[in-house]
Motif scaffolding. Structure first.
Motif, mmCIF file in Angstrom:
data_model
loop_
_atom_site.group_PDB
_atom_site.id
_atom_site.type_symbol
_atom_site.label_atom_id
_atom_site.label_comp_id
_atom_site.label_asym_id
_atom_site.label_seq_id
_atom_site.Cartn_x
_atom_site.Cartn_y
_atom_site.Cartn_z
ATOM 1 N N GLY A 34 -14.379 5.325 -4.041
ATOM 2 C CA GLY A 34 -14.735 4.273 -4.995
ATOM 3 C C GLY A 34 -15.115 2.933 -4.259
ATOM 4 O O GLY A 34 -15.165 3.092 -2.970
ATOM 5 N N GLU A 35 -15.408 1.908 -5.205
ATOM 6 C CA GLU A 35 -15.603 0.744 -4.631
ATOM 7 C C GLU A 35 -14.924 -0.400 -5.241
ATOM 8 O O GLU A 35 -14.174 -0.306 -6.319
ATOM 9 N N ASP A 36 -14.877 -1.364 -4.414
ATOM 10 C CA ASP A 36 -14.157 -2.801 -4.984
ATOM 11 C C ASP A 36 -14.698 -4.016 -4.613
ATOM 12 O O ASP A 36 -15.567 -4.074 -3.804
ATOM 13 N N ARG A 37 -14.384 -5.110 -5.046
ATOM 14 C CA ARG A 37 -14.909 -6.505 -4.708
ATOM 15 C C ARG A 37 -16.228 -6.388 -4.897
ATOM 16 O O ARG A 37 -17.302 -6.823 -4.211
ATOM 17 N N LEU A 80 -16.610 -3.767 -0.841
ATOM 18 C CA LEU A 80 -15.655 -2.778 0.000
ATOM 19 C C LEU A 80 -15.699 -1.191 -0.616
ATOM 20 O O LEU A 80 -15.749 -1.157 -1.943
ATOM 21 N N ARG A 81 -15.920 -0.457 0.250
ATOM 22 C CA ARG A 81 -15.771 0.822 -0.038
ATOM 23 C C ARG A 81 -14.572 1.828 0.382
ATOM 24 O O ARG A 81 -14.062 1.308 1.499
ATOM 25 N N GLU A 116 -10.981 2.107 4.492
ATOM 26 C CA GLU A 116 -11.845 1.148 3.916
ATOM 27 C C GLU A 116 -13.079 0.618 4.597
ATOM 28 O O GLU A 116 -13.005 0.370 6.025
ATOM 29 N N ARG A 117 -14.106 0.581 4.129
ATOM 30 C CA ARG A 117 -15.170 -0.253 4.825
ATOM 31 C C ARG A 117 -15.613 -1.633 4.262
ATOM 32 O O ARG A 117 -15.899 -1.429 2.883
ATOM 33 N N THR A 118 -15.781 -2.585 4.706
ATOM 34 C CA THR A 118 -16.067 -3.938 4.053
ATOM 35 C C THR A 118 -17.256 -4.104 4.584
ATOM 36 O O THR A 118 -17.617 -4.379 5.833
ATOM 37 N N ARG A 119 -18.194 -4.696 3.597
ATOM 38 C CA ARG A 119 -19.318 -5.252 4.115
ATOM 39 C C ARG A 119 -19.625 -6.551 4.584
ATOM 40 O O ARG A 119 -19.078 -7.610 4.058
ATOM 41 N N ASN A 155 -11.532 -0.089 8.464
ATOM 42 C CA ASN A 155 -10.203 -0.408 8.435
ATOM 43 C C ASN A 155 -9.443 0.912 7.906
ATOM 44 O O ASN A 155 -9.721 1.156 6.647
ATOM 45 N N ARG A 156 -8.543 1.555 8.785
ATOM 46 C CA ARG A 156 -7.824 2.963 8.005
ATOM 47 C C ARG A 156 -6.218 2.628 8.663
ATOM 48 O O ARG A 156 -6.037 2.071 9.472
ATOM 49 N N PHE A 157 -5.661 2.877 7.349
ATOM 50 C CA PHE A 157 -4.191 2.967 7.492
ATOM 51 C C PHE A 157 -3.551 4.049 6.848
ATOM 52 O O PHE A 157 -4.067 4.720 5.928
ATOM 53 N N LEU A 158 -2.360 4.235 7.015
ATOM 54 C CA LEU A 158 -1.223 5.138 6.272
ATOM 55 C C LEU A 158 -0.399 4.643 5.400
ATOM 56 O O LEU A 158 0.264 3.597 5.716
ATOM 57 N N CYS A 159 0.100 5.168 4.422
ATOM 58 C CA CYS A 159 1.160 4.646 3.649
ATOM 59 C C CYS A 159 1.684 5.865 2.587
ATOM 60 O O CYS A 159 1.317 7.071 2.969
ATOM 61 N N ALA A 160 2.703 5.731 2.052
ATOM 62 C CA ALA A 160 3.794 6.533 1.293
ATOM 63 C C ALA A 160 4.105 6.059 0.113
ATOM 64 O O ALA A 160 4.454 4.740 0.040
ATOM 65 N N THR A 161 4.567 6.859 -0.929
ATOM 66 C CA THR A 161 5.286 6.163 -1.910
ATOM 67 C C THR A 161 6.098 7.411 -2.464
ATOM 68 O O THR A 161 5.806 8.588 -2.414
ATOM 69 N N THR A 162 6.920 6.947 -3.312
ATOM 70 C CA THR A 162 7.744 7.931 -4.272
ATOM 71 C C THR A 162 7.377 8.083 -5.820
ATOM 72 O O THR A 162 7.819 8.749 -6.517
#
Length: 260
Positions: free
Chosen positions: A124-127, A131-132, A158-161, A173-180
């Motif tokens: 998807g895209e944002d901003r 941002l993709r 995420e890839r920012t223009r 930018n790449r990162f990991l996260c987790a949620t319940t």
């Protein structure tokens, strides 16, 4: 601390802070001091403080006691908090956690990376297209981790223009996260946005308090006095921004900066 001339005595007071993130008004909700170790009761002769997670658990109970058990449903935190004991603590209180996963040595980190390869990304895209993103949503992560509490993992890319001298580049930018949180309560993009909103604590909270509200100055070294002054600063901070964003007409009409 040792210097070239002599040894200097520095006082450090540590607290854990709860703040609402997202939206214009982001009030500071509560704080809990990280206490020194009690060498007599615990039989520990080493200097230091209790763990941050210990103080954070007291802070969660304080927030629920002050504002009611239904005041908050989701907490977003540093990567330190994404562990089974703290997740279980929140689960017992019917609360969910969203946090980054940073330690590459942990099983949780390795499992998310491995299972993400078997997952189709959500793109998807944002901003406004600046941002993709690609989100690899890994369900049922708790099964491979041996947890009884449902857990989802995410690899987010995420890839920012950026435009410089008419040259367009994309910074990744790449990162990991987790949620319940289950999917029916929060899709992958909502989780991504909440992880980003957590930075409001650093920018709109601590950075603002240090630069504009004299948080770096310690007015008294007695722990009770220090904590009382801190709460007064929080109160002034909250009242100022509540007035600016909710009441101040000149801020809305004339596009003033916060500093102005």
């Amino acid at each position: 601390m040792k210097t070239k001339e002599a040894e200097e005595l520095h006082y450090v007071h540590r607290v854990v802070v709860a703040q609402k993130v997202g939206g214009d008004l982001q009030p500071l909700l509560a704080a809990e001091p990280i206490l020194p170790k009690d060498s007599e009761e615990k039989g520990d002769t080493t200097a230091g403080h209790e763990g941050e997670l210990t103080a954070a658990k007291r802070l969660v109970d304080k927030v629920l006691g002050l504002y009611g058990p239904r005041f908050v449903d989701v907490l977003t935190t540093d990567a330190l908090y994404m562990n089974h004991p703290f997740v279980s603590y929140l689960h017992d209180r019917n609360k969910h956690l969203i946090a980054r996963v940073k330690d590459e040595r942990t099983t949780l980190y390795q499992e998310i990376l491995a299972l993400a390869k078997l997952t189709t990304p959500i793109c998807g895209e944002d901003r406004n297209g600046q941002l993709r993103y690609e989100i690899y949503d890994v369900p049922y992560l708790h099964q491979s981790m041996g947890w009884q509490i449902p857990l989802r993992g995410f690899l987010i890319i995420e890839r920012t223009r950026h435009v410089k001298q008419r040259q367009i580049t994309w910074h990744e930018n790449r990162f990991l996260c987790a949620t319940t949180l289950p999917r029916w309560q929060a899709d992958a993009n909502v989780v991504r946005q909440i992880v980003h909103a957590k930075w409001g604590i650093e920018n709109n909270g601590f950075l603002d308090l240090k630069q504009n509200w004299y948080l770096t100055h310690n007015y008294h070294h007695h722990p009770i006095a220090t904590f009382a002054v801190l709460l007064i600063q929080f109160l002034v901070y909250n009242l100022f921004y509540a007035y600016v964003f909710l009441q101040m007409k000149t801020y809305r009409f004339y596009d003033l900066t916060i500093q102005e």
